[in-house]
Scaffold this active site. Sequence first.
Site, PDB file in Angstrom:
ATOM      1  N   GLY A  30     -17.409  24.552 -11.192  1.00  0.00           N
ATOM      2  CA  GLY A  30     -16.209  24.925 -11.936  1.00  0.00           C
ATOM      3  C   GLY A  30     -16.529  25.331 -13.363  1.00  0.00           C
ATOM      4  O   GLY A  30     -17.600  25.861 -13.672  1.00  0.00           O
ATOM      5  N   SER A  31     -15.596  25.038 -14.287  1.00  0.00           N
ATOM      6  CA  SER A  31     -15.632  25.617 -15.633  1.00  0.00           C
ATOM      7  C   SER A  31     -16.776  25.157 -16.518  1.00  0.00           C
ATOM      8  O   SER A  31     -16.969  25.719 -17.600  1.00  0.00           O
ATOM      9  CB  SER A  31     -14.306  25.340 -16.342  1.00  0.00           C
ATOM     10  OG  SER A  31     -13.289  26.166 -15.813  1.00  0.00           O
ATOM     11  N   VAL A  32     -17.548  24.137 -16.141  1.00  0.00           N
ATOM     12  CA  VAL A  32     -18.704  23.779 -16.964  1.00  0.00           C
ATOM     13  C   VAL A  32     -19.705  24.930 -17.033  1.00  0.00           C
ATOM     14  O   VAL A  32     -20.513  25.001 -17.958  1.00  0.00           O
ATOM     15  CB  VAL A  32     -19.397  22.506 -16.424  1.00  0.00           C
ATOM     16  CG1 VAL A  32     -18.571  21.271 -16.685  1.00  0.00           C
ATOM     17  CG2 VAL A  32     -19.712  22.639 -14.955  1.00  0.00           C
ATOM     18  N   LYS A  85     -18.939  27.971 -17.649  1.00  0.00           N
ATOM     19  CA  LYS A  85     -18.501  28.954 -18.648  1.00  0.00           C
ATOM     20  C   LYS A  85     -19.372  28.925 -19.903  1.00  0.00           C
ATOM     21  O   LYS A  85     -19.520  29.944 -20.584  1.00  0.00           O
ATOM     22  CB  LYS A  85     -17.040  28.713 -19.005  1.00  0.00           C
ATOM     23  CG  LYS A  85     -16.079  29.075 -17.894  1.00  0.00           C
ATOM     24  CD  LYS A  85     -14.647  28.689 -18.235  1.00  0.00           C
ATOM     25  CE  LYS A  85     -13.710  28.992 -17.068  1.00  0.00           C
ATOM     26  NZ  LYS A  85     -12.349  28.485 -17.285  1.00  0.00           N
ATOM     27  N   GLU A 145      -9.764  25.928 -13.299  1.00  0.00           N
ATOM     28  CA  GLU A 145     -11.022  26.101 -12.605  1.00  0.00           C
ATOM     29  C   GLU A 145     -10.870  26.367 -11.123  1.00  0.00           C
ATOM     30  O   GLU A 145     -11.748  26.955 -10.519  1.00  0.00           O
ATOM     31  CB  GLU A 145     -11.890  24.844 -12.789  1.00  0.00           C
ATOM     32  CG  GLU A 145     -12.402  24.641 -14.212  1.00  0.00           C
ATOM     33  CD  GLU A 145     -11.365  23.982 -15.075  1.00  0.00           C
ATOM     34  OE1 GLU A 145     -11.523  23.996 -16.295  1.00  0.00           O
ATOM     35  OE2 GLU A 145     -10.381  23.478 -14.522  1.00  0.00           O
TER      36      GLU A 145
END
Length: 608
Positions: free
Chosen positions: A301-303, A305, A586
């Site tokens: 997920g968003s980690v 980014k 996410e």
Amino acid sequence: MTARRLPVRRIQGPQRGPNLRGRLRLMAVLLGLCGVALVAKAAEMQLLRSEFYQAKGDARFVREIAIPTSRGMITDRNGEPLAISTPVESIWASPRELLKHPARLADLAMALEQPLEELKARVEARAERDFVYLRRRMTPDQAEPVMALKIPGVYSTREYQRFYPLGDVAAHVLGYTNIDDQGQEGLELAFNDWLTGKPGAKRVIKDRLGRVVENIELVRAAEQGRTLELSLDRRLQHLVHRELQHALLENAATSGSAVVLDVATGEILAMVNLPSYNPNLLESVPAARRNRAVTDVFEPGSVIKAFTVAAALETGRVMPDTVIETSPGYMPLANHVVRDIRNFGTLTVTGLLTKSSNIAATKLALDMPNEHLHDVLHRFGFGELSGSGFPGEQAGVLTAPQGWGVVEKATISYGYGLSTTVLQLAQAYAALGNGGVWMPATFVHGGAGEGRAAIDPQLAQTMLGMLETVTGPQGSAQRAGVPGYRVAGKTGTSRRSIAGGYEKRYISVFAGLVPASKPRYAMALMINDPDPKQYYGGLVAAPVFGRVMADALRLLDVPPDNVEQLLAAAPAVPAAAADALTLEAESVAEALDAAAGPEMQAADGATR
């Protein structure tokens, strides 16, 4: 009339007596020859072939027996024991000898705490053999009453049994040994040759009952296994285990994993998986013994980014304050729609991380070549092994950039379409805190390998400043904050993948660094399947980071780098601020329009 003739009797001369002198001479000669033969044979046996006959005699009474040795101890970085070997006794028997005394079997069965019929059947099945274990790994106190019975054919031998003082707290890292004290899982298996000692040997004389009556000589001295000093800190291991367990209970989650790394060396300070098992009992199913922090992969997920932004900054086309338009909160893309959880309007590149915008991440990714984004991700260790050498470790999945379409590239930019382990994620963030240098992970204290440059040191420093905003007042990870310390990190939330797509169950993730001014520790954690009512990384995973690091930094005597905040004694984030903490988008369901048609399933992983 004829006269009868009388028989004539011959008169013989005097008779000779037996020749005793001759006989004596003959006997003397024979005895002399026998004596000579005996002397000659004795001379042959004692002088010419003494070694041969000595060996024949020794073969009947002299035996070479093994001298048991213990396995090396495993300690943490401070010398605290994590795995030790304790002496135990194993009772064995010679069925040939034991069955000559069947009346003693009942006493033996009672002393061994075994059913008589079971013991009798086992011994009789091996009636023609000279060895069978009756019971292994008894404590000396348990074995003493058995040997006190002095039953013919029953003997005891010294062995060693592994004991793990931490129980389930470090079980997945340490692993365990089998009944023969050989490593089967974890570091016990990885370092089995290092830990295993070399048994010695000695010659002894045994009587006809197999008892040792005399020690003759030492053939080979026993060598104990070598001590293995791990990079783990027993105190941090307990701390992470406690807080992760609390989070699983609080959020009704099924499992979780967490890793703490030393930023400068790549040494693993703590690694915890829950649920766990007790290696001293081994009553759990084999699947529960898997070290999920290194063997299980997930879409983070968003980690991710943070690394999308790092790749974009490296191109030189954008700066931290470059403006990106995300209105109206959704973005058509090749018959799909990328969505944010709300309309964030105009964001900077830094604001992309603060608000966790999928649209902004997608725009950055589409503005750079596939090969460049792939290269940056690979430099941070995604798609390759961590270097820890842990048995069964997985490298994750990072597909070749040549096969990326715009949808695949968009989903990769915010953490789908690639998979990683918790250890890899911790390593990647540690590289950001280590001046852009990625370090191979190690479980051995002082075993740091050579690092490699992932990004420019100045760029890494810029990324730390940008990631600090995520834990700030406007970010999605306020609950990861540590009073008195600057914290850099990123939240992530992803839907769990299943065959054919994704289910509406989630994985909550957080990865961060402290103190952000000069990072010393990196931590990544994943909580699997939390309560669907509250599953965002900022609400589920981030608080674990905050609690662990608040205690760890005090425990390790790390001076605060945000004294102003500490003096201000800012209050904790109120529950009413929960809405501000869910500034994440996410999950695929929140990122792409579910009504986009069959291609939506392709982007979702179902028919890619």
